[in-house]
Write an enzyme that holds these catalytic residues in place. Structure first.
Site, PDB file in Angstrom:
ATOM      1  N   SER A 100      52.120  14.866  81.893  1.00  0.00           N
ATOM      2  CA  SER A 100      51.855  15.932  82.894  1.00  0.00           C
ATOM      3  C   SER A 100      53.221  16.270  83.647  1.00  0.00           C
ATOM      4  CB  SER A 100      50.772  15.940  83.687  1.00  0.00           C
ATOM      5  OG  SER A 100      50.548  16.948  84.551  1.00  0.00           O
ATOM      6  N   ARG A 101      53.631  17.637  83.500  1.00  0.00           N
ATOM      7  CA  ARG A 101      55.135  17.656  84.098  1.00  0.00           C
ATOM      8  C   ARG A 101      54.554  18.253  85.723  1.00  0.00           C
ATOM      9  NH1 ARG A 101      56.417  20.386  79.035  1.00  0.00           N
ATOM     10  NH2 ARG A 101      57.401  18.865  77.813  1.00  0.00           N
ATOM     11  N   VAL A 102      53.615  18.420  85.848  1.00  0.00           N
ATOM     12  CA  VAL A 102      53.279  18.710  87.228  1.00  0.00           C
ATOM     13  C   VAL A 102      53.075  17.401  88.034  1.00  0.00           C
ATOM     14  CG1 VAL A 102      51.059  19.738  88.952  1.00  0.00           C
ATOM     15  CG2 VAL A 102      51.956  20.796  86.906  1.00  0.00           C
ATOM     16  N   THR A 134      54.488  24.871  77.292  1.00  0.00           N
ATOM     17  CA  THR A 134      53.613  24.182  78.174  1.00  0.00           C
ATOM     18  C   THR A 134      54.059  23.162  79.081  1.00  0.00           C
ATOM     19  OG1 THR A 134      53.021  22.851  76.590  1.00  0.00           O
ATOM     20  CG2 THR A 134      51.547  24.523  76.643  1.00  0.00           C
TER      21      THR A 134
END
Length: 504
Positions: A365-367, A339
């Site tokens: 959150s990697r975004v 994810t």
């Protein structure tokens, strides 16, 4: 009932054709060798395909194992009355599900059959349960926010449309509540929601459906249910079938879709059970070697498409259950690596009454801020820094050492940030409402208010903001930056609201 439904479907899609004088129809029929749990081994089906639907007596199954001399079939209902020697008929059709607008507002099983007592679902199209994920060249970057209505997530762990954000934590820490809040937050946004219950108890699924109906959110939602009492085969195909239903809206209608997998721990356990029955070699924790692939091929289907390929998006919020907060267990580590970030819920915070019980230090959150409204960027960074400093100092302050004024100020601010981040279940807030509260907290307006009164101040501030600075809220919701005049308007209103509580 299952047999009649599948037979009707076969007729509808043209898989069952009438024999005519001008054509010769051949039928391949095999024989059951053995029945182990919910798995049937059969011989004599030399031309059968992977994932093909087959008929065994009054039951149906899906081919999931191809050996040299036999095939492994996972049954979609009870294994009762199936014995060695029983005939196995090919249907010539890959397992699929009905898709389209007819499913909206309905509660169905993974085969698309209604469970809500309503009319039979008549769909013009059907999608295979197993479908290939879109190629990299067909995708575009994740840059549009998907609001969950929760301050702790939208401000600090933002989720974008097309992202895959894992929700993990122990039992009874509020994982499903976060997912349901995210669905409620899509009420007037045009986002289609799919809630897939995997191996859940019937009462917990009924509770979710009840909340969605009371909040008028079922009209844009599909609920797919494979309960814990169902066969492992039906539990195994559930998330793939739900994803196919969601992909129709993404690809054909260019819509944004949110899908909840609740939860993939039970899905992994069902697949482990099937694999052991199929005599596949067990690996770590007795899971088969391809368990990573099972989940990666599912979650890889979530994406944001370019305009020429439909232009829609599929955002996934998979849920995973941990044991004693062990995030380094096999299935949690697999899902974390697949994810684009995780929201980690802890028992410690939950027992303190911090709801949602999100551990902001481990959650990520990697975004990041790429998928966040511009106004958040003016408030989220300051809040995260203040909260991180507070968590660091809080442990030391318990030793009763003498604290300087600056440290006491940091602790006061942090306590109020924690209180502000608390949010009752099923009460999502608009982005502008969140920003008003967070900005007021960041500039210290709540510092002199008692902790017990923070919730009341917050409620009154939101109520008055909607009445007195409605235009400012609308601008923020429409993607406007937090301008100086907006800040001034929020500050003046917040000070006016706080004055009464400080005096008291």
């Amino acid at each position: 009932m299952l047999k009649e439904t599948v037979k009707d479907t076969l007729k509808e899609v043209g898989a069952v054709s009438k024999k005519t004088k001008a054509s010769i129809v051949s039928e391949e029929i095999g024989e059951v060798i053995e029945v182990i749990g919910s798995i049937v081994r059969a011989k004599g089906l030399s031309s059968v395909k992977m994932d093909e639907l087959v008929e065994i007596g009054n039951s149906f199954g899906i081919v999931i194992n191809l050996n040299e001399d036999s095939v492994g079939i996972v049954l979609l209902d009870s294994v009762q009355n199936i014995e060695a020697g029983e005939k196995v008929k090919r249907t010539g059709r890959i397992a699929d599900v009905p898709v389209g607008p007819a499913l909206l507002g309905r509660v169905v099983n993974p085969l698309g059959e209604p469970l809500d007592g309503g009319a039979k679902i008549v769909a013009t199209e059907r999608y295979n349960i197993e479908r290939e994920a879109h190629q990299i060249m067909e995708r575009q970057e994740v840059s549009v926010p998907l609001q969950t209505g929760l301050k702790a997530i939208d401000a600090i762990i933002p989720i974008g449309r097309g992202q895959r954000e894992l929700i993990l934590g122990d039992r009874q820490t509020g994982k499903t509540a976060i997912a349901v809040d995210a669905i409620l937050a899509q009420k007037n946004t045009g986002v289609i929601c799919v809630y897939c219950a995997i191996g859940s108890r019937a009462d917990s699924v009924a509770k979710v459906i009840d909340v969605l109906e009371k909040n008028d959110c079922m009209k844009n939602t599909i609920v797919v249910v494979a309960g814990g009492e169902q066969s492992p085969g039906l539990v195994y195909v559930a998330p793939y079938a739900a994803t196919s239903m969601a992909e129709y809206f993404m690809e054909k209608e260019g819509r944004d879709v949110l899908i909840i997998y609740d939860n993939l721990t039970f899905h992994a356990q069902a697949y482990r059970q099937l694999s052991l029955f199929l005599r596949r070699p067990p690996g770590r924790e007795a899971f088969p070697g391809d368990i990573f692939y099972v989940h990666s091929r599912l979650l890889e289907r979530s994406t944001r498409l370019k305009k020429e390929y439909g232009g829609g998006s599929l955002t996934a919020l998979p849920i995973c259950e941990t044991l004693a907060e062990n995030v380094s267990a096999y299935i949690p580590t697999n899902l974390i690596s697949i994810t684009d970030g995780q929201i980690f819920l802890t028992n410690t915070l939950f027992s303190k009454g911090v709801i949602p019980a999100i551990n902001i230090g481990i959650s990520v959150s990697r975004v990041g801020s790429k998928a966040q409204l511009p106004a958040y960027k003016a408030v989220a960074g300051d809040m995260k820094i203040s909260y991180s400093q507070f968590e660091e100092l809080e442990a030391f302050s318990k030793f009763g050492t003498q604290l300087d004024e600056e440290t006491r100020k940091t602790l006061r601010r942090g306590e109020r940030i924690r209180e502000v981040l608390k949010q009752p279940q099923y009460h999502p807030l608009r982005a502008s409402e969140q920003i008003v509260v967070i900005y007021a907290t960041n500039i210290g307006i709540f510092d002199d208010i008692e902790i017990s009164k923070i919730a009341l101040v917050q409620e009154e501030l939101i109520k008055r903001a909607n009445a007195e600075i409605k235009a400012v809220l609308l601008e923020i919701d429409n993607g406007e930056k937090l301008k100086d005049e907006f800040k001034e308007a929020i500050k003046n209103l917040a000070e006016d609201v706080a004055k009464k509580y400080i005096e008291e």
